[in-house]
Design a protein around this motif. Structure first.
Motif, PDB file in Angstrom:
ATOM      1  N   ILE A   1      -5.822  45.940   5.976  1.00  0.00           N
ATOM      2  CA  ILE A   1      -4.485  46.480   6.238  1.00  0.00           C
ATOM      3  C   ILE A   1      -4.625  47.959   6.553  1.00  0.00           C
ATOM      4  CG2 ILE A   1      -2.242  46.999   5.187  1.00  0.00           C
ATOM      5  CD1 ILE A   1      -2.572  44.450   3.513  1.00  0.00           C
ATOM      6  N   ARG A   2      -3.939  48.393   7.560  1.00  0.00           N
ATOM      7  CA  ARG A   2      -4.004  49.799   7.950  1.00  0.00           C
ATOM      8  C   ARG A   2      -3.545  50.688   6.799  1.00  0.00           C
ATOM      9  NH1 ARG A   2      -1.447  49.182  14.055  1.00  0.00           N
ATOM     10  NH2 ARG A   2      -3.178  48.015  14.927  1.00  0.00           N
ATOM     11  N   ASP A   3      -4.212  51.804   6.636  1.00  0.00           N
ATOM     12  CA  ASP A   3      -3.941  52.796   5.579  1.00  0.00           C
ATOM     13  C   ASP A   3      -4.435  52.359   4.210  1.00  0.00           C
ATOM     14  OD1 ASP A   3      -2.641  54.453   7.453  1.00  0.00           O
ATOM     15  OD2 ASP A   3      -0.751  53.399   7.133  1.00  0.00           O
ATOM     16  N   ALA A   4      -5.032  51.174   4.127  1.00  0.00           N
ATOM     17  CA  ALA A   4      -5.577  50.730   2.831  1.00  0.00           C
ATOM     18  C   ALA A   4      -6.906  51.419   2.562  1.00  0.00           C
ATOM     19  CB  ALA A   4      -5.765  49.220   2.823  1.00  0.00           C
ATOM     20  N   VAL A   5      -7.156  51.713   1.303  1.00  0.00           N
ATOM     21  CA  VAL A   5      -8.394  52.362   0.875  1.00  0.00           C
ATOM     22  C   VAL A   5      -9.247  51.345   0.139  1.00  0.00           C
ATOM     23  CG1 VAL A   5      -9.398  54.192  -0.551  1.00  0.00           C
ATOM     24  CG2 VAL A   5      -7.267  54.598   0.706  1.00  0.00           C
TER      25      VAL A   5
END
Length: 242
Positions: free
Chosen positions: A66-70
């Motif tokens: 998922i985009r922006d997931a770390v």
């Protein structure tokens, strides 16, 4: 005699209360733990502070996330935990399904972190909902996939992940069935490699995912909690249908 019976009843009632309390306490960490993709987005956009953590392996993360997931392991940064425990931050977790993320969310809940949530169905449900994600894999071609569905025989689409033990079990059941019934066409899709295709088709709300097609039309798809041992019977039932 009556006094003895009364004492016995009290003891039984006490034990029942203890059992009920322990059972209820064990269930409480799951209260409101799983959230839908829509609710997940709501938390991430409307909370004063929110963190999205991918709790899978680095290899999985590099393929699809998922985009922006770390990416993290089971230990969250101390600063994040302090913000969450004070009620000033929401922690959002996800994995391939409801495994690793739910385990970590339960652990954090027990430790007093109230605003912790896990994405219900994991990244599979996110992709199936058509939400934005990063994919580093080479996806299957949509036009070619749909062309392969245009057949009078039943087509079995098996959506899996190499990191999902139930998926491996289901794939083996399908492989075994295929050797006995070669008239069935089997298409195998990978949640990481074929994420863009699955996002368009919306056929992987949760893993394992199995969908049957005939003449390009969807006939059946599994539900959560499916009895996988009955898959062969299901396949045979739909082969005879028009």
């Amino acid at each position: 005699m009556g006094s003895y019976l009364d004492s016995s009843k009290k003891i039984i009632l006490y034990l029942f209360c203890v059992f009920f309390t322990v059972k209820t306490s064990a269930q409480q960490p799951d209260t409101g733990l799983l959230v839908s993709p829509a609710k997940y987005i709501d938390f991430s956009t409307n909370a004063d502070t929110s963190f999205i953590f991918d709790v899978r392996t680095k290899e999985e993360y590099n393929k699809t996330h998922i985009r922006d997931a770390v990416l993290i392991d089971s230990v969250l940064p101390e600063k994040v935990l302090k913000l969450s425990k004070s009620g000033n931050a929401v922690i959002l977790l996800y994995s391939i399904a409801n495994g690793r993320s739910v385990q970590l969310a339960r652990k954090l809940k027990r430790e007093g972190y109230a605003r912790v949530y896990a994405l219900d169905g994991g990244i599979a449900s996110w992709i199936s909902a058509g939400l934005p994600f990063y994919s580093g894999g080479e996806a299957a071609n949509v036009a070619l996939f749909k062309q392969n569905l245009a057949t009078d025989s039943v087509v079995v689409v098996d959506v899996a992940s190499a990191y999902c033990p139930p998926c491996i079990k289901v794939s083996r059941i399908i492989d075994s069935f295929s050797t006995r019934h070669p008239e069935y066409k089997i298409i195998k899709l990978d949640i990481d490699r074929d994420a863009p295709l699955l996002a368009q088709l919306k056929i992987a709300e949760a893993l394992p995912a199995v969908v049957l097609y005939k003449s390009g039309r969807e006939l059946w798809r599994n539900k959560r909690g499916e009895n996988w041992s009955l898959l062969p019977d299901t396949f045979l039932k739909y082969q005879s249908k028009k």
